[in-house]
Design a protein around this motif. Structure first.
Motif, PDB file in Angstrom:
ATOM      1  N   ASP A   1       0.863  -1.187   0.000  1.00 52.39           N
ATOM      2  CA  ASP A   1       0.000   0.000   0.000  1.00 52.39           C
ATOM      3  C   ASP A   1       0.897   1.233   0.000  1.00 52.39           C
ATOM      4  O   ASP A   1       0.961   1.970   0.982  1.00 52.39           O
ATOM      5  CB  ASP A   1      -0.922  -0.026   1.220  1.00 52.39           C
ATOM      6  CG  ASP A   1      -2.006   1.034   1.163  1.00 52.39           C
ATOM      7  OD1 ASP A   1      -2.159   1.684   0.111  1.00 52.39           O
ATOM      8  OD2 ASP A   1      -2.708   1.211   2.173  1.00 52.39           O
ATOM      9  N   PRO A   2       1.617   1.491  -1.117  1.00 55.37           N
ATOM     10  CA  PRO A   2       2.595   2.582  -1.101  1.00 55.37           C
ATOM     11  C   PRO A   2       1.973   3.961  -0.997  1.00 55.37           C
ATOM     12  O   PRO A   2       2.610   4.897  -0.535  1.00 55.37           O
ATOM     13  CB  PRO A   2       3.327   2.414  -2.436  1.00 55.37           C
ATOM     14  CG  PRO A   2       2.366   1.704  -3.311  1.00 55.37           C
ATOM     15  CD  PRO A   2       1.559   0.811  -2.403  1.00 55.37           C
ATOM     16  N   TYR A   3       0.730   4.127  -1.399  1.00 56.53           N
ATOM     17  CA  TYR A   3       0.085   5.443  -1.359  1.00 56.53           C
ATOM     18  C   TYR A   3      -0.822   5.613  -0.146  1.00 56.53           C
ATOM     19  O   TYR A   3      -1.499   6.623  -0.020  1.00 56.53           O
ATOM     20  CB  TYR A   3      -0.707   5.675  -2.644  1.00 56.53           C
ATOM     21  CG  TYR A   3       0.159   5.594  -3.875  1.00 56.53           C
ATOM     22  CD1 TYR A   3       1.150   6.530  -4.122  1.00 56.53           C
ATOM     23  CD2 TYR A   3       0.003   4.555  -4.778  1.00 56.53           C
ATOM     24  CE1 TYR A   3       1.962   6.446  -5.234  1.00 56.53           C
ATOM     25  CE2 TYR A   3       0.811   4.459  -5.900  1.00 56.53           C
ATOM     26  CZ  TYR A   3       1.785   5.414  -6.113  1.00 56.53           C
ATOM     27  OH  TYR A   3       2.587   5.323  -7.212  1.00 56.53           O
TER      28      TYR A   3
END
Length: 185
Positions: free
Chosen positions: A61-63
């Protein structure tokens, strides 16, 4: 309880090596290492088809899309100071909650992840296709035809609607209303 996003990793090197450069007063200068370039600027990103690797799966979940789903035991169940159960009951409840949450999620993702991702991919592909091949051409046609339609509409308004509205307004300009309040005793 403090979340992990506020924690900062500090790398401290206690070696007394004299490899660090010194300035003119004899003070050590600590040179920070240069961070790697962003992936879009690195030479490996210039390839046509990027190869999937396990590094891409470390940050899922990089964002931060699902920050609101970080649920812990203390977020759901909490005992006030005035009432406490036995410590072992509280610990086993916490273990049971976390185990049920994790394993239920894992079982549900085994059953649902692949079909839902396939359906989501098809849905977004359909939306992209509709947007590219239907919506944008219609918008471009409207932008192309709008000046012609605007001049046609302005002619209709100036020929029919404006004279009608002006004549109605002139008819009503001669009417005066006087309101009075009759007081009967």
């Amino acid at each position: 309880m403090m979340s992990d996003e506020y924690l900062v990793e500090c790398n401290i090197d206690d070696d007394d090596d004299d490899d660090d450069p010194e300035d003119e007063e004899g003070m050590r200068l600590y040179l920070a290492p240069h961070p790697p370039p962003p992936p879009q600027f690195s030479s490996s990103s210039l390839s046509v088809t990027p190869e999937p690797s396990l590094q891409h799966f470390d940050t899922r979940d990089p964002y931060g899309v699902n920050k609101h789903l970080k649920v812990e035991f203390s977020d759901v169940l909490a005992e006030p100071v005035s009432t406490h159960t036995y410590d072992r009951v509280w610990v086993y409840s916490s273990i049971g909650f976390e185990s049920a949450r994790i394993w239920s999620y894992r079982c549900l993702t085994v059953l649902c992840a692949v079909p839902v991702s396939l359906l989501s991919g098809c849905l977004f592909a359909l939306l992209a296709c509709l947007h590219i091949w239907c919506v944008m051409p219609c918008i471009q046609v409207c932008h192309t035809c709008l000046p012609c339609l605007r001049s046609l509409w302005m002619s209709v308004v100036n020929i029919f609607i404006t004279p009608f509205c002006e004549s109605i307004s002139r008819c009503y300009t001669g009417i005066f209303l006087a309101l009075s309040k009759d007081i009967k005793t």
